[in-house]
Design a protein around this motif. Structure first.
Motif, PDB file in Angstrom:
ATOM      1  N   ALA A 111       0.832  -1.209   0.000  1.00  0.00           N
ATOM      2  CA  ALA A 111       0.000   0.000   0.000  1.00  0.00           C
ATOM      3  C   ALA A 111       0.864   1.255   0.000  1.00  0.00           C
ATOM      4  O   ALA A 111       0.558   2.233  -0.706  1.00  0.00           O
ATOM      5  N   SER A 112       1.958   1.245   0.760  1.00  0.00           N
ATOM      6  CA  SER A 112       2.816   2.430   0.809  1.00  0.00           C
ATOM      7  C   SER A 112       3.487   2.679  -0.535  1.00  0.00           C
ATOM      8  O   SER A 112       3.627   3.830  -0.969  1.00  0.00           O
ATOM      9  N   TYR A 113       3.893   1.619  -1.216  1.00  0.00           N
ATOM     10  CA  TYR A 113       4.477   1.786  -2.556  1.00  0.00           C
ATOM     11  C   TYR A 113       3.420   2.262  -3.557  1.00  0.00           C
ATOM     12  O   TYR A 113       3.704   3.084  -4.428  1.00  0.00           O
ATOM     13  N   ALA A 114       2.199   1.709  -3.448  1.00  0.00           N
ATOM     14  CA  ALA A 114       1.141   2.094  -4.385  1.00  0.00           C
ATOM     15  C   ALA A 114       0.763   3.565  -4.237  1.00  0.00           C
ATOM     16  O   ALA A 114       0.517   4.260  -5.227  1.00  0.00           O
ATOM     17  N   PHE A 115       0.734   4.070  -3.008  1.00  0.00           N
ATOM     18  CA  PHE A 115       0.268   5.434  -2.777  1.00  0.00           C
ATOM     19  C   PHE A 115       1.393   6.467  -2.729  1.00  0.00           C
ATOM     20  O   PHE A 115       1.200   7.617  -3.138  1.00  0.00           O
ATOM     21  N   TRP A 116       2.575   6.060  -2.228  1.00  0.00           N
ATOM     22  CA  TRP A 116       3.661   7.032  -2.058  1.00  0.00           C
ATOM     23  C   TRP A 116       4.877   6.746  -2.931  1.00  0.00           C
ATOM     24  O   TRP A 116       5.795   7.550  -2.988  1.00  0.00           O
ATOM     25  N   GLY A 117       4.910   5.584  -3.574  1.00  0.00           N
ATOM     26  CA  GLY A 117       6.039   5.256  -4.432  1.00  0.00           C
ATOM     27  C   GLY A 117       7.260   4.778  -3.693  1.00  0.00           C
ATOM     28  O   GLY A 117       8.314   4.552  -4.300  1.00  0.00           O
ATOM     29  N   GLN A 118       7.168   4.602  -2.401  1.00  0.00           N
ATOM     30  CA  GLN A 118       8.275   4.115  -1.589  1.00  0.00           C
ATOM     31  C   GLN A 118       7.716   3.536  -0.292  1.00  0.00           C
ATOM     32  O   GLN A 118       6.568   3.778   0.066  1.00  0.00           O
ATOM     33  N   GLU A 119       8.545   2.766   0.407  1.00  0.00           N
ATOM     34  CA  GLU A 119       8.079   2.155   1.645  1.00  0.00           C
ATOM     35  C   GLU A 119       8.064   3.191   2.757  1.00  0.00           C
ATOM     36  O   GLU A 119       9.048   3.901   2.983  1.00  0.00           O
ATOM     37  N   VAL A 292       3.101   1.233  -9.794  1.00  0.00           N
ATOM     38  CA  VAL A 292       2.404   0.191 -10.557  1.00  0.00           C
ATOM     39  C   VAL A 292       2.559  -1.173  -9.886  1.00  0.00           C
ATOM     40  O   VAL A 292       1.579  -1.902  -9.693  1.00  0.00           O
ATOM     41  N   VAL A 293       3.791  -1.519  -9.519  1.00  0.00           N
ATOM     42  CA  VAL A 293       4.035  -2.807  -8.863  1.00  0.00           C
ATOM     43  C   VAL A 293       3.317  -2.859  -7.520  1.00  0.00           C
ATOM     44  O   VAL A 293       2.722  -3.884  -7.154  1.00  0.00           O
ATOM     45  N   GLY A 294       3.364  -1.761  -6.770  1.00  0.00           N
ATOM     46  CA  GLY A 294       2.670  -1.724  -5.485  1.00  0.00           C
ATOM     47  C   GLY A 294       1.180  -1.949  -5.634  1.00  0.00           C
ATOM     48  O   GLY A 294       0.560  -2.679  -4.854  1.00  0.00           O
ATOM     49  N   LEU A 295       0.572  -1.337  -6.661  1.00  0.00           N
ATOM     50  CA  LEU A 295      -0.858  -1.504  -6.901  1.00  0.00           C
ATOM     51  C   LEU A 295      -1.184  -2.944  -7.269  1.00  0.00           C
ATOM     52  O   LEU A 295      -2.166  -3.521  -6.774  1.00  0.00           O
ATOM     53  N   VAL A 296      -0.383  -3.546  -8.159  1.00  0.00           N
ATOM     54  CA  VAL A 296      -0.617  -4.934  -8.561  1.00  0.00           C
ATOM     55  C   VAL A 296      -0.499  -5.868  -7.362  1.00  0.00           C
ATOM     56  O   VAL A 296      -1.363  -6.726  -7.131  1.00  0.00           O
ATOM     57  N   MET A 297       0.570  -5.708  -6.593  1.00  0.00           N
ATOM     58  CA  MET A 297       0.781  -6.593  -5.455  1.00  0.00           C
ATOM     59  C   MET A 297      -0.275  -6.380  -4.373  1.00  0.00           C
ATOM     60  O   MET A 297      -0.694  -7.323  -3.709  1.00  0.00           O
ATOM     61  N   LEU A 298      -0.712  -5.154  -4.201  1.00  0.00           N
ATOM     62  CA  LEU A 298      -1.760  -4.877  -3.225  1.00  0.00           C
ATOM     63  C   LEU A 298      -3.058  -5.559  -3.621  1.00  0.00           C
ATOM     64  O   LEU A 298      -3.712  -6.222  -2.799  1.00  0.00           O
ATOM     65  N   ALA A 299      -3.448  -5.443  -4.898  1.00  0.00           N
ATOM     66  CA  ALA A 299      -4.678  -6.076  -5.374  1.00  0.00           C
ATOM     67  C   ALA A 299      -4.596  -7.596  -5.260  1.00  0.00           C
ATOM     68  O   ALA A 299      -5.542  -8.258  -4.819  1.00  0.00           O
ATOM     69  N   ALA A 300      -3.447  -8.159  -5.663  1.00  0.00           N
ATOM     70  CA  ALA A 300      -3.283  -9.611  -5.603  1.00  0.00           C
ATOM     71  C   ALA A 300      -3.277 -10.112  -4.168  1.00  0.00           C
ATOM     72  O   ALA A 300      -3.863 -11.164  -3.858  1.00  0.00           O
TER      73      ALA A 300
END
Length: 492
Positions: A111-119, A292-300
């Protein structure tokens, strides 16, 4: 409750539910961190020796129990009777209670990568509170049945498969185009490090996680009554899913160190390191790739969370005798889900989420603890299934069915071989080298002994009371259901 009133899911929904339950790029990362390129051949052989045979066995059990709501429980009862079925279903539910401790914290990373682009750095208190809140929502959604779960897994699993295939194709293309991998892909690099006892033991322990990583096919068996096309569609879909998932795991593991040198991947950020390397090679900015990767991994991962929130509850509570825990707890709602049991599971998982955080100082440290904790115990439920299958082929192979795996001797030999392998891997996975002794004793050993022992005591108490008021009912409960099928066939 009439199952005919339920909404139905199609074969693609079943495929995505299987992918959500079994495949996750994070499993590739975890094992690459642990044993490097040796994970590639390990995944390949785990698929051949475990996932495909296991999938075929499950297909055979599904054919035998077409009307089952619980899957695992009914499969084991087929040849071993109620006591072993109860313990097998309980172990499946129990093991997955601990799995949530690894699944929920990683959602925060994605979620942090999807919304902020970093951990983003979260305190252990924040990790625990947010994990509990997410699990509460997942529990509520899981009580809505296969159609709700299928909608989430359709999105998450589709994105996950697309990203995984894109990684394999684009990375393979880069290699064919002359790119020198950060760590050379050689036969020697794929060989496990057995130079010392510590490295050998660590590799054998990681095999438990790899086997668990390609497991999960049994989870979709509980939705056979929700599937359009019935048993034939189930068998086709699950076998195709097994082949595709095994191939993806092996090939993706082989390409893990093309952009990131071996030894630099981490449990929490490994996928962003890997995909970031691919993105840089393609000229893409790290912020865009991370989101993009954060969003994919979050959804999965949310789809996977829903599967593992719902499935263990259905396996354990949906068909066990009402006299064990009471009829209200095992009562099914209109979606075929024991909803009260789902909320009981939530209450039990809360302390499991809290306690491991006391022994770690970061998400990565927490994940290391729960990966060790989950890997070995995850082998217990498959052992029950293989044991049940061995005795089914040995004692009840005459039962008529539309699908079977080879001859009687082949089926028995396959199950016996896997039980021997799993017993060995279970020992190495239960005692991970280098883990603090108190964690090993409390979680890896103590938890299993206390919970499985407690389940045995609960069932023994139930049978003792049932024998006192209904001796014939107690005998029927302990008798393998396949015995009645053989008897009915003989009378015909």
């Amino acid at each position: 409750m009439a199952t005919s009133t339920r909404a139905r899911v199609g074969t693609y929904a079943l495929l995505t539910m299987t992918v959500a339950a079994v495949f996750n790029f994070r499993n590739v990362i975890n094992n690459s961190v642990s044993i490097g390129l040796a994970s590639a051949p390990s995944f390949f052989f785990a698929t051949l020796l475990y996932f495909l045979p296991y999938t075929l066995i499950i297909a055979e059990f599904v054919v035998l129990n077409k009307d089952s709501e619980s899957g695992d429980y009914r499969w084991i009862k087929t040849s071993l009777g109620g006591r072993w079925a109860f313990l097998g279903a309980f172990s499946y539910w129990f093991v997955n209670l601990f799995y949530f401790a690894s699944l929920l914290p990683i959602i925060l990373v994605y979620a942090s990568y999807a919304f902020w682009g970093q951990e983003r750095v979260f305190s252990q208190t924040a990790i625990t509170i947010i994990s509990i809140a997410v699990f509460a929502v997942a529990t509520w959604v899981s009580t809505k049945g296969a159609t709700w779960i299928g909608k989430v897994t359709n999105v998450g699993a589709t994105l996950m498969m697309a990203m995984s295939f894109a990684f394999v194709i684009l990375t393979g293309g880069a290699l064919l185009g002359g790119l020198e991998p950060a760590t050379p892909i050689t036969v020697g690099a794929m060989a496990p490090d057995t130079s010392t006892f510590a490295t050998t033991w660590a590799f054998l322990g990681t095999l438990a996680w790899i086997i668990q990583g390609v497991g999960g096919a049994e989870s979709v068996g509980v939705y056979i009554n929700d599937l359009r096309g019935g048993v034939k569609a189930f068998i086709r879909t699950i076998i195709f899913a097994g082949l595709m998932i095994g191939l993806l795991y092996a090939v993706a593991s082989l390409l893990m160190t093309v952009f990131v040198p071996a030894g630099e991947l981490t449990y929490s950020d490994g996928i962003f390191q890997t995909m970031g390397g691919l993105g840089a090679h393609l000229g893409l900015g790290s912020g865009l790739v991370n989101r993009v990767v954060g969003l994919v991994m979050l959804a999965a991962t949310l789809g996977s969370l829903l599967m593992w929130t719902a499935t263990p509850v259905k396996i354990f509570f949906s068909e066990i005798p009402g006299g064990i825990f009471g009829k209200r707890l095992v009562e099914l709602n209109e979606n075929g889900v024991p909803w009260r049991a789902a909320w009981l599971q939530f209450l039990i998982v809360v302390p499991i989420l809290i306690i491991p955080a006391l022994g770690s100082d970061s998400i990565d440290g927490l994940l290391q603890i729960v990966i060790n904790m989950t890997a070995a115990t995850a082998l217990i439920p498959p052992l029950f299934i293989y044991l049940a299958y061995f005795f089914f082929r040995k004692n009840y192979d005459a039962v008529p069915r539309d699908f079977r795996v080879g001859s009687r001797s082949f089926g028995m030999g396959m199950a016996a071989f896997m039980m021997v392998i799993f017993s060995f891997v279970f020992v190495t996975g239960t005692l991970p080298y280098g883990q603090e002794a108190w964690l090993t004793l409390v979680y890896n050993i103590g938890g299993v002994v206390i919970f499985i022992g407690g389940a045995y005591i609960v069932y023994a108490r139930y049978i003792r009371r049932l024998r006192a008021r209904d001796p014939q009912g107690a005998a029927a409960e302990l008798t393998a259901t396949a015995a009645a099928l053989v008897e009915a066939d003989d009378q015909d």
